[in-house]
Write a protein that holds these residues in place. Structure first.
Motif, PDB file in Angstrom:
ATOM      1  N   SER A 139       0.753  -1.050   0.121  1.00  0.00           N
ATOM      2  CA  SER A 139      -0.164  -0.136   0.202  1.00  0.00           C
ATOM      3  C   SER A 139       0.950   1.183   0.138  1.00  0.00           C
ATOM      4  O   SER A 139       1.644   1.537   0.847  1.00  0.00           O
ATOM      5  CB  SER A 139      -0.872  -0.068   1.336  1.00  0.00           C
ATOM      6  OG  SER A 139      -1.735   1.361   1.398  1.00  0.00           O
ATOM      7  N   ILE A 140       0.857   2.085  -1.086  1.00  0.00           N
ATOM      8  CA  ILE A 140       1.366   3.368  -0.779  1.00  0.00           C
ATOM      9  C   ILE A 140       0.330   4.710  -1.239  1.00  0.00           C
ATOM     10  O   ILE A 140      -0.412   4.690  -2.215  1.00  0.00           O
ATOM     11  CB  ILE A 140       2.408   3.475  -2.271  1.00  0.00           C
ATOM     12  CG1 ILE A 140       3.469   2.488  -2.247  1.00  0.00           C
ATOM     13  CG2 ILE A 140       3.046   4.928  -2.102  1.00  0.00           C
ATOM     14  CD1 ILE A 140       4.271   2.175  -3.297  1.00  0.00           C
ATOM     15  N   ILE A 141       0.117   5.548  -0.290  1.00  0.00           N
ATOM     16  CA  ILE A 141      -0.970   6.717  -0.545  1.00  0.00           C
ATOM     17  C   ILE A 141       0.103   7.822  -0.633  1.00  0.00           C
ATOM     18  O   ILE A 141       0.709   8.438   0.310  1.00  0.00           O
ATOM     19  CB  ILE A 141      -1.557   6.784   0.919  1.00  0.00           C
ATOM     20  CG1 ILE A 141      -2.081   5.449   1.310  1.00  0.00           C
ATOM     21  CG2 ILE A 141      -2.523   7.958   0.724  1.00  0.00           C
ATOM     22  CD1 ILE A 141      -2.967   4.794   0.471  1.00  0.00           C
ATOM     23  N   LEU A 142      -0.202   8.434  -2.055  1.00  0.00           N
ATOM     24  CA  LEU A 142       0.446   9.561  -2.334  1.00  0.00           C
ATOM     25  C   LEU A 142      -0.235  10.708  -2.711  1.00  0.00           C
ATOM     26  O   LEU A 142      -0.057  11.444  -3.465  1.00  0.00           O
ATOM     27  CB  LEU A 142       1.333   9.066  -3.667  1.00  0.00           C
ATOM     28  CG  LEU A 142       2.551   8.449  -3.359  1.00  0.00           C
ATOM     29  CD1 LEU A 142       3.027   7.650  -4.807  1.00  0.00           C
ATOM     30  CD2 LEU A 142       3.775   9.184  -3.078  1.00  0.00           C
ATOM     31  N   THR A 143      -1.410  10.700  -2.130  1.00  0.00           N
ATOM     32  CA  THR A 143      -2.284  11.912  -2.426  1.00  0.00           C
ATOM     33  C   THR A 143      -1.688  13.218  -1.884  1.00  0.00           C
ATOM     34  O   THR A 143      -1.059  13.373  -1.121  1.00  0.00           O
ATOM     35  CB  THR A 143      -3.644  11.668  -1.502  1.00  0.00           C
ATOM     36  OG1 THR A 143      -4.272  10.319  -1.480  1.00  0.00           O
ATOM     37  CG2 THR A 143      -4.703  12.616  -1.485  1.00  0.00           C
TER      38      THR A 143
END
Length: 265
Positions: free
Chosen positions: A92-96
């Motif tokens: 999981s990668i959250i780049l928001t």
């Protein structure tokens, strides 16, 4: 702006998150670059680096336990190569809220074998034509994109589009840009390599060799210097030569172990 030091890592909040995973909170320090994450000793499932000042996702040492990285609200515009080797189990990668521009910028993420959740909301790349189709086509294991499920129907439609002439032309253009990005990154790394204090990321074999060298060390200074390298996950360019010299010195019965102490960190 705060440098990401081993001291900051050790002093930051650590807890069990709602997913029952061990999380490290490095949020909101305005950290300019990722470094010294070897100091975590690979004890975390999730690392939160949101609300910092990161411009590139790189510099991550070998952390096989790490599954999730939160990178909301940074200024990331480039993703370094080799993430699939240093964080092989990242899912999981959250780049928001970052600055990723083109679909070609996402190519390094496609090599992550277990990536299932990815958010690129509020990035220019998420407004590109055929963005979701490309992601469904290029990332076969991705289940959630921008918190929306990728369905089987989406994958079929994406495969059909990329069989068309316009779809094939799009893939060729992305591949061309990706190659240009890789060439530019290699040139940048080569330019840095000319400096006397240049470094490279340690791989698992390097880390084990450092641990072995610590066990063989003949002085506290040696132990401290090698421990700093182990924590940073960054090796000086002359590390292989100096480590080899140190091993030869010890085999010859020289208790001074001068090879390691002469290393320039």
């Amino acid at each position: 702006m705060v440098k990401l030091t081993p001291e900051l890592i050790n002093q930051s909040m650590q807890y069990i998150n709602p997913c029952r995973e061990r999380e490290l909170d490095l949020r909101g320090y305005k950290i300019p670059q990722i470094e010294n994450l070897g100091a975590t000793l690979d004890q975390f499932d999730t690392i939160d680096l949101s609300d910092n000042d990161l411009r590139k996702l790189d510099g991550v040492p070998y952390l096989p336990r790490l599954k999730c990285v939160l990178l909301n609200n940074n200024r990331i515009l480039r993703i370094g190569d080799g993430l699939h080797e240093t964080v092989p189990n990242l899912s999981s990668i959250i780049l928001t809220g970052n600055n990723l521009q083109d679909l070609s910028d996402l190519e390094p993420l496609a090599l992550l074998p277990h990536l299932e959740t990815l958010s690129l909301l509020v990035n220019p790349v998420s407004t590109k034509p055929y963005y979701r189709e490309y992601m469904a086509f290029k990332f076969p294991h991705l289940r959630l994109l921008d918190f929306r499920k990728i369905k089987r129907k989406d994958r079929i439609e994406a495969q059909e589009y990329f069989r068309t002439k316009s779809g094939k032309d799009m893939l060729k253009e992305i591949a061309k840009k990706s190659k240009m990005n890789a060439t530019a990154a290699a040139a940048e790394a080569g330019a840095k390599g000319g400096a006397s204090n240049s470094t490279r990321l340690a791989n698992p074999e390097d880390l084990q060799r450092i641990r072995d060298a610590i066990k063989r060390a003949n002085s506290l200074q040696e132990v401290e210097r090698l421990s700093r390298i182990l924590q940073s996950g960054q090796l000086p360019d002359n590390f292989e030569l100096q480590l080899s010299k140190n091993g030869m010195t010890q085999q010859n019965g020289n208790a001074s172990g001068g090879g390691i102490e002469a290393m320039d960190y």
